[in-house]
Write a protein that holds these residues in place. Structure first.
Motif, PDB file in Angstrom:
ATOM      1  N   MET A   1       0.820  -1.205   0.000  1.00 22.70           N
ATOM      2  CA  MET A   1       0.000   0.000   0.000  1.00 22.70           C
ATOM      3  C   MET A   1       0.854   1.256   0.000  1.00 22.70           C
ATOM      4  SD  MET A   1      -2.970   1.170   2.675  1.00 22.70           S
ATOM      5  CE  MET A   1      -1.787   1.202   4.020  1.00 22.70           C
ATOM      6  N   ALA A   2       1.952   1.227   0.771  1.00 29.06           N
ATOM      7  CA  ALA A   2       2.857   2.370   0.806  1.00 29.06           C
ATOM      8  C   ALA A   2       3.401   2.652  -0.595  1.00 29.06           C
ATOM      9  CB  ALA A   2       4.001   2.110   1.782  1.00 29.06           C
ATOM     10  N   GLU A   6       2.973   5.925  -2.915  1.00 24.29           N
ATOM     11  CA  GLU A   6       4.266   6.546  -3.257  1.00 24.29           C
ATOM     12  C   GLU A   6       4.923   7.224  -2.055  1.00 24.29           C
ATOM     13  OE1 GLU A   6       3.352   9.130  -6.512  1.00 24.29           O
ATOM     14  OE2 GLU A   6       3.002   7.480  -7.917  1.00 24.29           O
ATOM     15  N   VAL A   7       4.894   6.530  -0.901  1.00 27.83           N
ATOM     16  CA  VAL A   7       5.575   7.012   0.304  1.00 27.83           C
ATOM     17  C   VAL A   7       6.230   5.822   0.990  1.00 27.83           C
ATOM     18  CG1 VAL A   7       4.017   8.963   0.699  1.00 27.83           C
ATOM     19  CG2 VAL A   7       3.477   6.731   1.691  1.00 27.83           C
ATOM     20  N   LEU A   9       6.962   3.275   4.180  1.00 25.18           N
ATOM     21  CA  LEU A   9       6.090   2.651   5.168  1.00 25.18           C
ATOM     22  C   LEU A   9       6.122   3.436   6.480  1.00 25.18           C
ATOM     23  CD1 LEU A   9       4.222   0.331   5.940  1.00 25.18           C
ATOM     24  CD2 LEU A   9       6.245  -1.022   6.546  1.00 25.18           C
ATOM     25  N   MET A  10       7.299   3.926   6.829  1.00 24.03           N
ATOM     26  CA  MET A  10       7.438   4.696   8.068  1.00 24.03           C
ATOM     27  C   MET A  10       6.610   5.987   8.003  1.00 24.03           C
ATOM     28  SD  MET A  10      10.877   6.176   9.934  1.00 24.03           S
ATOM     29  CE  MET A  10      11.504   4.501  10.201  1.00 24.03           C
ATOM     30  N   HIS A  11       6.700   6.675   6.856  1.00 25.31           N
ATOM     31  CA  HIS A  11       5.941   7.915   6.687  1.00 25.31           C
ATOM     32  C   HIS A  11       4.441   7.647   6.764  1.00 25.31           C
ATOM     33  CE1 HIS A  11       4.957  11.928   5.151  1.00 25.31           C
ATOM     34  NE2 HIS A  11       4.087  11.329   4.336  1.00 25.31           N
ATOM     35  N   LEU A  12       4.022   6.565   6.145  1.00 28.88           N
ATOM     36  CA  LEU A  12       2.602   6.197   6.143  1.00 28.88           C
ATOM     37  C   LEU A  12       2.108   5.948   7.566  1.00 28.88           C
ATOM     38  CD1 LEU A  12       0.221   5.589   4.210  1.00 28.88           C
ATOM     39  CD2 LEU A  12       0.925   3.184   4.275  1.00 28.88           C
ATOM     40  N   GLU A  13       2.885   5.224   8.349  1.00 29.05           N
ATOM     41  CA  GLU A  13       2.494   4.910   9.722  1.00 29.05           C
ATOM     42  C   GLU A  13       2.438   6.160  10.595  1.00 29.05           C
ATOM     43  OE1 GLU A  13       5.400   2.017  10.810  1.00 29.05           O
ATOM     44  OE2 GLU A  13       4.238   0.312  10.046  1.00 29.05           O
ATOM     45  N   VAL A  14       3.401   7.068  10.395  1.00 24.77           N
ATOM     46  CA  VAL A  14       3.431   8.303  11.190  1.00 24.77           C
ATOM     47  C   VAL A  14       2.192   9.153  10.911  1.00 24.77           C
ATOM     48  CG1 VAL A  14       4.622  10.510  11.483  1.00 24.77           C
ATOM     49  CG2 VAL A  14       5.942   8.402  11.445  1.00 24.77           C
ATOM     50  N   VAL A  15       1.877   9.332   9.645  1.00 17.97           N
ATOM     51  CA  VAL A  15       0.713  10.145   9.279  1.00 17.97           C
ATOM     52  C   VAL A  15      -0.579   9.483   9.755  1.00 17.97           C
ATOM     53  CG1 VAL A  15      -0.604  11.139   7.365  1.00 17.97           C
ATOM     54  CG2 VAL A  15       1.896  11.150   7.289  1.00 17.97           C
ATOM     55  N   ARG A  55      -3.617  11.136  -3.674  1.00 20.55           N
ATOM     56  CA  ARG A  55      -3.144   9.943  -4.386  1.00 20.55           C
ATOM     57  C   ARG A  55      -4.180   8.823  -4.297  1.00 20.55           C
ATOM     58  NH1 ARG A  55      -1.075   7.522  -8.549  1.00 20.55           N
ATOM     59  NH2 ARG A  55       0.013   5.566  -8.082  1.00 20.55           N
ATOM     60  N   LEU A  56      -4.760   8.637  -3.123  1.00 23.64           N
ATOM     61  CA  LEU A  56      -5.769   7.599  -2.942  1.00 23.64           C
ATOM     62  C   LEU A  56      -7.008   7.909  -3.780  1.00 23.64           C
ATOM     63  CD1 LEU A  56      -6.813   5.065  -1.546  1.00 23.64           C
ATOM     64  CD2 LEU A  56      -7.508   6.480   0.392  1.00 23.64           C
ATOM     65  N   ALA A  57      -7.426   9.176  -3.802  1.00 23.78           N
ATOM     66  CA  ALA A  57      -8.591   9.566  -4.598  1.00 23.78           C
ATOM     67  C   ALA A  57      -8.343   9.317  -6.082  1.00 23.78           C
ATOM     68  CB  ALA A  57      -8.918  11.038  -4.358  1.00 23.78           C
TER      69      ALA A  57
END
Length: 304
Positions: A1-2, A6-7, A9-15, A55-57
């Motif tokens: 998914m990350a 386009e990010v 995994l760490m950035h995704l979890e933080v956000v 990005r998801l949209a």
């Protein structure tokens, strides 16, 4: 998914785990013709979350929606919503009350798991990225499209009901419109029962006869054709007058943006207004050019 977003995994979890820090929340007063202003609570995502939601949209927008959905997808709008209905027929419309604040994160999570077949952990992260305090945020770019998918079973059931009655159905976010001989208060009662079964409430039920002018998502559907409603026509005239009469360049630029928006809106409904769009665009461009020239001249005088 990350990778899809386009990010890292760490950035995704933080956000995803910074829910309240990801939004700017404020109140907005919405003007209403002949009625007191309505206060709307807005939750706007900050840059990091906004980029992920955008990005998801974009990914969700690749899916072809059903023909009756006119919001959240490219090529669909309030204008196409209204124009999907005939001009000389009975029409009924109904709204879902406070749709985004009432759209539960439970249904969002369920749509990621069932509709998009995400694993439990992926669905949980995506739900965190797209909801706030247990519901869809009003200012998020993903809320419109997810409001459909979260309640797709509900909309699908209502569409089947409409089709079985020979009705044309359209849906623009929380506005559902039905046209045809069976469009009636009785049919809207059946729609309300379905909506209630999903934990939502309805309001603003209206029915129209074939000869009546019907306002559908900001478009006047008349026996003579699709027209810009008088209220919007008046606002377009006022926007033009305000722009022409303003002498302060900063305020004139803001009024020019408003004029361009009004003209673009009108052009989507009536062909005759299309010529106003390039005119408004040119007026705004000339105003911005004048502002730049004056700033350059002012800077030159300071350094002279």
């Amino acid at each position: 998914m990350a990778n899809l977003l386009e990010v890292s995994l760490m950035h995704l979890e933080v956000v995803a785990n910074s829910e309240l820090q990801n939004y700017i929340c404020f109140e907005k007063s919405i003007e209403r013709e002949g009625r007191p202003p309505k206060i709307r609570y807005i939750q706007t995502p900050k840059q990091q979350l906004r980029q992920l939601q955008r990005r998801l949209a974009n990914l969700l927008n690749r899916i072809e929606p059903p023909s009756y959905i006119h919001s959240g997808f490219r090529g669909r709008s309030y204008s196409t919503n209204a124009k999907s209905h005939g001009m000389g027929t009975r029409l009924a419309k109904i709204d879902i009350r406070s749709f985004f604040p009432s759209s539960s994160a439970v249904y969002v999570d369920k749509c990621f798991r069932n509709e998009f077949e995400c694993s439990l952990d992926v669905a949980a992260v995506l739900t965190k990225l797209t909801t706030l305090s247990g519901h869809l945020p009003t200012g998020a770019g993903t809320s419109t499209i997810l409001s459909y998918y979260a309640y797709k079973p509900m909309f699908g059931r209502i569409y089947s009901m409409a089709k079985s009655c020979g009705l044309t159905m359209s849906c623009c976010v929380d506005d559902m419109t039905f046209s045809g001989a069976a469009a009636s208060a009785g049919f809207l009662n059946k729609v309300a029962v379905v909506v209630k079964s999903f934990g939502l409430k309805v309001h603003k039920r209206k029915c129209f006869e074939p000869h009546e002018c019907k306002i559908v998502t900001g478009v006047a559907v008349t026996p003579q054709g699709y027209r810009l409603p008088n209220v919007r026509r008046k606002k377009l005239h006022e926007a033009y007058s305000d722009f022409e009469n303003e002498v302060n360049l900063e305020r004139k630029e803001k009024l020019g943006e408003r004029l361009l928006g009004r003209a673009t809106e009108a052009a989507q409904i009536e062909e005759q207004f299309k010529k106003l769009v390039p005119l408004a665009s040119e007026k705004l461009r000339n105003t911005r050019t004048t502002i730049i020239q004056e700033n350059i001249a002012r800077a030159s005088r300071l350094h002279a």
